[in-house]
Design a protein around this motif. Structure first.
Motif, mmCIF file in Angstrom:
data_model
loop_
_atom_site.group_PDB
_atom_site.id
_atom_site.type_symbol
_atom_site.label_atom_id
_atom_site.label_comp_id
_atom_site.label_asym_id
_atom_site.label_seq_id
_atom_site.Cartn_x
_atom_site.Cartn_y
_atom_site.Cartn_z
ATOM 1 N N LEU A 293 0.833 -1.200 0.000
ATOM 2 C CA LEU A 293 0.000 0.000 0.000
ATOM 3 C C LEU A 293 0.866 1.248 0.000
ATOM 4 O O LEU A 293 0.575 2.227 -0.695
ATOM 5 C CB LEU A 293 -0.929 -0.008 1.214
ATOM 6 N N ALA A 294 1.950 1.228 0.758
ATOM 7 C CA ALA A 294 2.856 2.379 0.791
ATOM 8 C C ALA A 294 3.488 2.605 -0.573
ATOM 9 O O ALA A 294 3.633 3.751 -1.027
ATOM 10 C CB ALA A 294 3.934 2.159 1.851
ATOM 11 N N GLU A 295 3.847 1.508 -1.248
ATOM 12 C CA GLU A 295 4.416 1.621 -2.591
ATOM 13 C C GLU A 295 3.402 2.201 -3.568
ATOM 14 O O GLU A 295 3.733 3.030 -4.427
ATOM 15 C CB GLU A 295 4.878 0.244 -3.065
ATOM 16 N N LEU A 296 2.139 1.780 -3.432
ATOM 17 C CA LEU A 296 1.084 2.280 -4.304
ATOM 18 C C LEU A 296 0.866 3.772 -4.109
ATOM 19 O O LEU A 296 0.824 4.547 -5.064
ATOM 20 C CB LEU A 296 -0.217 1.517 -4.050
ATOM 21 N N THR A 297 0.720 4.195 -2.838
ATOM 22 C CA THR A 297 0.407 5.601 -2.567
ATOM 23 C C THR A 297 1.576 6.527 -2.882
ATOM 24 O O THR A 297 1.378 7.731 -3.066
ATOM 25 C CB THR A 297 -0.021 5.781 -1.100
ATOM 26 N N ALA A 298 2.785 5.975 -2.941
ATOM 27 C CA ALA A 298 3.952 6.796 -3.287
ATOM 28 C C ALA A 298 4.102 6.996 -4.789
ATOM 29 O O ALA A 298 4.859 7.857 -5.239
ATOM 30 C CB ALA A 298 5.222 6.153 -2.724
ATOM 31 N N SER A 299 3.379 6.215 -5.574
ATOM 32 C CA SER A 299 3.492 6.304 -7.022
ATOM 33 C C SER A 299 2.781 7.544 -7.553
ATOM 34 O O SER A 299 1.706 7.915 -7.057
ATOM 35 C CB SER A 299 2.890 5.055 -7.666
ATOM 36 N N PRO A 300 3.356 8.199 -8.561
ATOM 37 C CA PRO A 300 2.660 9.333 -9.194
ATOM 38 C C PRO A 300 1.301 8.941 -9.761
ATOM 39 O O PRO A 300 0.384 9.768 -9.843
ATOM 40 C CB PRO A 300 3.620 9.764 -10.311
ATOM 41 N N LEU A 301 1.161 7.659 -10.144
ATOM 42 C CA LEU A 301 -0.125 7.191 -10.666
ATOM 43 C C LEU A 301 -1.239 7.344 -9.638
ATOM 44 O O LEU A 301 -2.399 7.539 -9.990
ATOM 45 C CB LEU A 301 -0.029 5.720 -11.080
ATOM 46 N N TYR A 302 -0.882 7.205 -8.373
ATOM 47 C CA TYR A 302 -1.882 7.238 -7.313
ATOM 48 C C TYR A 302 -2.663 8.544 -7.320
ATOM 49 O O TYR A 302 -3.898 8.556 -7.261
ATOM 50 C CB TYR A 302 -1.198 7.021 -5.963
ATOM 51 N N THR A 303 -1.942 9.674 -7.419
ATOM 52 C CA THR A 303 -2.626 10.961 -7.420
ATOM 53 C C THR A 303 -3.312 11.239 -8.752
ATOM 54 O O THR A 303 -4.279 12.002 -8.816
ATOM 55 C CB THR A 303 -1.636 12.088 -7.105
ATOM 56 N N GLN A 304 -2.823 10.614 -9.829
ATOM 57 C CA GLN A 304 -3.421 10.840 -11.142
ATOM 58 C C GLN A 304 -4.719 10.054 -11.322
ATOM 59 O O GLN A 304 -5.621 10.478 -12.044
ATOM 60 C CB GLN A 304 -2.428 10.464 -12.242
ATOM 61 N N LEU A 305 -4.817 8.898 -10.666
ATOM 62 C CA LEU A 305 -5.979 8.029 -10.848
ATOM 63 C C LEU A 305 -7.025 8.194 -9.762
ATOM 64 O O LEU A 305 -8.130 7.670 -9.882
ATOM 65 C CB LEU A 305 -5.543 6.564 -10.905
ATOM 66 N N THR A 306 -6.703 8.896 -8.690
ATOM 67 C CA THR A 306 -7.644 9.058 -7.588
ATOM 68 C C THR A 306 -7.953 10.532 -7.366
ATOM 69 O O THR A 306 -7.235 11.421 -7.830
ATOM 70 C CB THR A 306 -7.081 8.454 -6.291
ATOM 71 N N ASP A 307 -9.033 10.774 -6.636
ATOM 72 C CA ASP A 307 -9.442 12.137 -6.299
ATOM 73 C C ASP A 307 -9.376 12.329 -4.788
ATOM 74 O O ASP A 307 -9.695 11.411 -4.017
ATOM 75 C CB ASP A 307 -10.871 12.408 -6.771
#
Length: 347
Positions: A293-307
């Motif tokens: 989960l930490a790896e996911l939330t640190a990814s730039p994709l995380y902020t691009q795909l979520t609101d």
């Protein structure tokens, strides 16, 4: 990333259908049946040998994955591709332990092949293959060890889905040139993203020919899969034999036995389900798979795909919502984000 398929894939599998439209004014004349009668027809189906072509179409409202060039993004994009757009799929089935699924892409093909205990997954785009040997206790798909007559199965299904679901019949239809009854499941709640699920049941064999899932207040199916051609004859035996092509990168995987899987479920019992039926919410406490989960939330994709929402960040589609709270908890379901936020506030 492990919990994402667990949330998204069932929504797609239960989903369904690209309708094969009838000509204007066409009618299908079939013996009259009740919804329970159609359920009994489907429950009594013995078809396990067939081949055909499926058309799959998805309009989930998923955000586009930007191209970053890294392997993780490419892998996620490939997985997302199966949940979006349109695909032509060839399917072959011969009994309980021989099957082949071919997803036909523009310039390549993906295959899933089972022949007894051997399972192969092959992608021609990068010439990679994965081989899995099923454990001896794998059994046939859908083998529960319980025996029901078609009528008992229909009664059990109706008892399980009501009163959360209204079960009805729409007008008779045709799919892949075969006459079918149209069974409709409508959630009896406003707290779900699912508007209805329609299942076309072959009038002769009881084989489901089409499944449609419509999002609430939508004009078109969010996900649809349907036969466009179907033969009930046994496929050729060589379709289930597979050898990796020259130069292919091959990996070997091992599946756990049923005892191993049961033990793993006991060890990872932190996830819970809040509520039941269409508006149920899966809740995963903080600390479960914390590193991933930490790896996911640190990814730039995380902020691009979520609101950003109150209490965390959310991914929203027409059928599934996922909320990751600021304290690391995960909530998901076929419900609006507000329902996930309410569940998070009560935990």
């Amino acid at each position: 990333m492990k919990w994402m398929p667990a949330v998204a894939v069932p929504a797609v599998i239960v989903a369904g259908v690209l309708a094969v439209p009838l000509q204007a004014g066409a009618a299908v004349d079939l013996p009259e049946k009740t919804p329970q009668g159609v359920l009994e027809l489907a429950a009594g189906s013995t078809v396990d040998t067939f081949s055909g072509t499926l058309e799959q179409s998805s309009e989930l409202g998923l955000p586009e994955v930007p191209s970053t060039g890294d392997a993780a993004t490419a892998e996620f994009a490939d997985a997302l591709d199966l949940l979006t757009g349109s695909h032509t799929v060839r399917v072959y089935q011969n009994g309980d332990d021989q099957s082949r699924v071919q997803v036909q892409d523009t310039m390549s093909e993906r295959n899933l092949i089972r022949n007894g205990s051997d399972v192969w997954v092959y992608d021609s785009a990068d010439n990679t293959a994965t081989h899995v040997t099923l454990p001896a206790d794998a059994g046939a798909t859908g083998d529960t060890g319980e025996s029901y007559t078609p009528g008992e199965l229909a009664d059990k299904f109706l008892a399980d889905v009501t009163p959360s679901t209204i079960v009805s019949l729409a007008e008779n239809t045709q799919v892949a040139g075969r006459s079918a009854y149209e069974l409709v499941l409508t959630p009896n709640t406003d707290d779900t993203l699912v508007g209805s699920v329609s299942i076309a049941v072959d009038a002769e064999t009881g084989l489901p020919l089409r499944v449609q899932v419509e999002a609430r207040d939508a004009d078109e199916p969010a996900v649809s899969v349907a036969f466009t051609s179907l033969s009930l004859e046994a496929p050729a035996a060589d379709l289930f034999s597979f050898a990796p092509p020259a130069g292919a990168t091959v990996s070997e995987e091992t599946l756990p036995t049923k005892d191993d899987a049961a033990h793993a479920e006991t060890d990872q019992s932190g996830a819970t389900v809040i509520g039941s039926g269409w508006d149920a919410v899966l809740a995963v406490p903080a600390g479960e798979d914390a590193d991933q989960l930490a790896e996911l939330t640190a990814s730039p994709l995380y902020t691009q795909l979520t609101d950003a929402v109150d209490g965390g960040r959310a991914l929203s589609t027409t059928l599934v919502s996922v909320l990751i709270t600021d304290d690391g908890r995960v909530f998901a379901g076929s419900v609006p984000v507000e329902r996930l936020q309410a569940a998070a506030a009560q935990e």
